[in-house]
Design an enzyme around this catalytic site. Structure first.
Site: not given
Lengths: 443, 443
Positions: A143, A150, A215, A217, A249, A253, A256, A269, A273, A388
Site C-alpha cells: 500500500d 491526503h 480510504e 484508493e 483500504d 483510526r 492506528q 488495516k 481490504t 479528513e
C-alpha cells in the site's frame, strides 16, 4: 501504450447494451475478471465485461479461431485466476484485447477463421447471472501513500503547525499490507476490536473500533514481475502493469494511532481490504492520460524516478465514494456522496511506484497488488477518507435525510465508483466497489 | 502440549547417526521440510530429519501401514509444500510424529502392520544428497518486534535520552513483511540500492546500502488459521502453531532510517529474508519451555494477552550468529561468532503474538510466517544485530584474523544456528541458516 483503433469513438458493438452512453463497459473498455454462474459450483474462469454481459473466455477459447499471442492469452484465461494470463505480458494482453474488440464490433469484416455472431452470442452471460472471485491469486500487497493532499490533510489534523514527512517529495512512500483479508466487492466487513488509548485515559483498553474509516484508493495489478536483485526501470515500468481496480483500504483510526509507532499500521488495516472485480487495463485507460507538473520549487525526482515524458504520466480517473446507511436503505434514499476527486492529483505516478518498489531488488510477481494510497484532491471536498472530511470527527459529514457521519457506523455500506470521460472519447467505467460494516464481535 | 514418550532421553534410533550427541536431529526432534535429490527435477515432497538422513515421507506413505490421523498426515506430506499437512492440525501432526518415532526407534515392538527396518531404510536419503525448497507456500509474512532488549538498544543509539515506544509493553508490535523475497538457507543476497540521506548532505541520494545488517530472529509457522472476523484466544493460540525455524531479517539501516517515517520499513527489509529449511515442531520444543516473569512494575497484559499459565510461556532456544568473511574462507578460519543469546528473553510469547495478530479479525492461513523480531538478550554481547553490537557502526566488532565489521561487507556469509539443551533431555537443533552478500548492481 498510445492510442489505436480500440479507442476509436465511432466503434460500436453488436452487443447493444455496450453502446448505451451510461454503460461502464463499452467496446473501448473490455476489463477482465474471473466469474462463474452465480450459485453454482462451476469453475471460475476469465471473463471480459461488455455492456450488460460477461464474455466467457473459456467459451471463447473453445471456439478456436485465435492463434499466436491471442490464442495463448485466451487459453491462459480459462484458468480460475488470471495469474498465468498476466505473466504473458503486454503483447499477449493487447492481442487478446484486439481480438475481442474485432469479434464483438459491429460491421467489422473478420477473418474467415473467426466465429459467427451466433457462436459468439453463446459465449455471453448476463452480468446479473454472474458471480465473481478475486481475479488473481495475490502474492503480495503493497500500500502506497502518494497523495500529497491526503498527507497534508492528515498532518494538519494531527499537528496544526506540522508539515508532511520530508521524504514524501523524494520517494513514493509505501508499506506492506495483508493479503489474506483482501476481499471482493460485496465483502462483509466485521468492525475490528483492538487496543485504543483514548485521550484522558491512564491505560490503553480493548474494545470495538470507534473511528472506522474508508480510504478511497485504486488497486494496481502487476502483470510481469522482475527477478529478485534486478530492478524495473521507470521508463518501462508501465509495461509491467496490467490494470487498475477500485480499492477500499478500511482503516481503524483509533487502533492506528496507538499501534503505528515505530513500525507503521498493522491491525488498523489488516482486518479487511475490498477491491472491485473488474480490472480496467492500462490500454483502455490510454485516452485518459494527462499531464502532471511538479509545483515550482518542489525537489526534482532522483534519476531513477524521472520520467522522460512526464507530461502524460497522470490518469484522469474520476472517483467518488457514497455511504448507504441502513436508514437510507429502509427509506429508499440513494446513497449519499461524500468524496469526489480524480486520480490525476497523485504526487507519484504508477510507473514511479513500480520503479521505486524494485530499486532495491525486491521482486514483484504476476498478480501482485499495489494500493495507490488514499486519493484526495486539493480542495476539502475532494478528500478520500472520513477522517479528513470530518476533521478527525469534529465536523461530522452531512448525509441525505438529516443523517451525519463522523466515522462509519454498523450497517453502513461504502460504495466506490470510478470512471473516465474525455471529449472525443467514449467514457469507460470501473463498476462499483461495495463493502458493508457488520457489528464487532464483542461482549 | 506437555511431555510424552517422544521426549524420553533413553529413546534411541536404529539410525545410528541420530544417536550421536552432536546430532541436531535425534529421534526426539523430527523436524519437517520439503526436499528432493539435489540436482534432479524430482518433485519436492515432505521429509523429516533424523541424524544424517532425511526420511522421505512420500516413500513412507507408499509403504502403507499408517491409518487414521497419521495416515492422513503422511499423505498430505507427499505434496510439494507442507500447507495441506499444516492445515490438518495438531492431532494429525502429533500422530505422524508418534508414528515416525515408533518406526525409527531401536527395540520398539511395532504393530504387525508396521513396515520392516529394511523397508524403512529404503525411505532414507543422506542429507548430503538432498536439496530443499521453502517448506510451505507462504501466504503472508508478519514481522514482530518483541525483544525489549533490542528495542532498548536501538532507542539508546538513536536518542540517548529516549525511551522505548509506550505501546511496546502493551502489545506485541508488528508490521507486514514481503513474501516474494523470502528465500531458503544458502540464499544469495544482493546488496540493495536505495535512497539514503547522509548526515551533512542537503539532499538524499541513490546508492548501494552502506549499512547492511542481519537480524537474528525465529520464524514461526502457523498451522491452523482462523476465519476472517474471528479471533484466536491466547489460551489456545499455540495449538495453531506448527513450529519454528531460524530467520534472518536482512536490514539496510541507511535506507530504513530515511524511508520509515511515517509508515514503517519498506525497501530496507523487502530485498531478502532467509529462513532455515527445517521446521522444528512445537512438540519437539516442549522440554525447553521456561518461565518468563514480567519485571515488577511493568504493566500487566490486557486480558486478551494474559496467559493463565504464564510460567512456561518462554522457550529457551540457544541462538548464535557467526560471520564467515571471504578472508576467513581463503585462510581456512572458522566463522567468527558475533551474537549469542536465547529466545527466552522475548517480552511477548508466541501465543501472545498469535492472539494479538487475530484480535481485530485478521485471518491467518496455514503456512503463514511470523518473524519474532530481532532476538537480543539483556547484555551487550547478546545483541542480535550488528547495529547494536557495533553501536551504529562506531565500535566495529572484532572478528578472528584481525578483521572487523561495523556492518556487513560483500562476500560475507552470515551463519545462524539454533539449538536447545536441558539437563535430563536430549539436545535438539535447528540446523543452519546461511546467506551470502553479493555486490550491489550499481554503476
Amino acid at each position: 501504450m498510445r492510442l489505436d483503433h480500440t479507442h476509436d469513438a465511432a466503434a460500436k458493438s453488436w452487443v447493444e447494451s455496450a453502446n448505451q452512453p451510461e454503460s461502464a463497459f463499452p467496446l473501448q473498455n473490455l476489463p477482465f475478471s474471473v466469474f462463474r454462474r452465480a450459485g453454482t459450483s462451476e469453475a471460475f474462469r476469465g471473463g471480459v465485461a461488455l455492456g450488460d454481459y460477461v464474455i466467457d473466455l473459456k467459451a471463447i477459447a473453445a471456439l478456436g479461431g485465435l492463434s499466436g499471442s491471442a490464442g495463448q492469452a485466451v487459453l491462459a484465461c480459462t484458468e480460475p485466476t488470471l495469474n498465468a494470463f498476466l505473466a504473458l505480458g503486454p503483447n499477449a494482453w493487447r492481442a487478446l484485447r484486439h481480438a475481442v474488440f474485432a469479434w464483438f464490433s459491429k460491421g467489422e469484416s473478420l477473418a474467415p477463421s473467426a466465429p459467427s455472431v451466433d457462436e459468439l452470442e453463446g459465449c455471453l452471460m448476463p452480468q446479473a447471472d454472474a458471480e465473481y472471485a478475486l481475479p488473481v491469486q495475490i502474492g503480495d500487497y503493497t500500500d502506497f501513500y502518494t497523495s500529497i493532499d491526503h498527507a497534508r490533510n492528515i498532518v494538519k489534523l494531527l499537528r496544526p503547525d506540522g508539515s508532511i514527512s520530508p521524504n514524501f517529495q523524494w520517494m513514493p512512500i509505501a508499506y506492506h499490507g495483508r493479503v489474506s483479508s483482501i476481499g471482493l466487492s460485496g465483502q462483509a466487513v466485521r468492525r475490528p476490536v483492538g487496543q485504543r488509548f483514548a485521550a484522558g485515559k491512564r491505560e490503553p483498553e480493548l474494545g470495538p473500533c470507534a473511528r472506522l474509516d474508508y480510504e478511497l484508493e485504486l488497486g494496481i495489478f502487476i502483470g510481469v514481475g522482475n527477478e529478485q536483485g534486478a530492478r524495473i526501470p521507470v521508463e518501462s515500468a508501465e509495461e509491467h502493469v496490467f490494470g487498475l481496480c477500485l480499492l477500499n483500504d478500511w482503516s481503524a483510526r483509533d487502533i492506528q494511532s496507538w499501534e503505528s509507532t515505530p513500525l507503521g499500521p498493522f491491525l488498523a488495516k489488516n482486518f479487511a481490504t475490498t477491491i472491485s472485480p473488474w480490472i480496467v487495463t492500462m490500454d483502455a485507460l490510454a485516452p485518459f492520460r494527462t499531464a502532471w507538473v511538479r509545483p515550482e520549487g518542489d525537489p526534482q525526482p532522483l534519476e531513477y524516478l524521472s520520467m522522460p515524458e512526464a507530461d502524460d504520466q497522470a490518469f484522469d480517473i474520476q472517483l467518488e465514494v457514497a455511504i448507504e446507511t441502513a436508514d437510507a436503505r429502509r427509506s429508499g434514499r440513494r446513497p449519499s456522496r461524500v468524496s469526489r476527486t480524480s486520480f490525476r492529483h497523485q504526487y507519484w505516478s504508477v510507473a514511479q511506484m513500480v520503479a521505486h518498489h524494485t530499486i532495491g531488488g525486491c521482486n514483484l510477481r504476476p498478480g501482485d497488488l499495489l494500493g495507490s494510497g488514499t486519493i484526495s484532491g486539493p480542495t476539502a471536498l475532494e478528500a478520500g477518507a472520513l477522517i479528513e472530511l470530518s476533521r478527525a470527527g469534529e465536523s461530522p459529514v452531512e448525509l441525505a435525510g438529516g443523517e451525519t457521519r463522523a466515522f462509519l457506523e454498523d450497517a453502513d455500506v461504502v460504495v466506490m465508483k470510478g470512471w473516465c470521460e474525455q471529449p472525443g472519447f467514449v467514457s469507460i467505467g470501473f463498476g462499483e466497489n461495495r463493502g458493508e460494516i457488520f457489528p464487532a464481535k464483542w461482549e
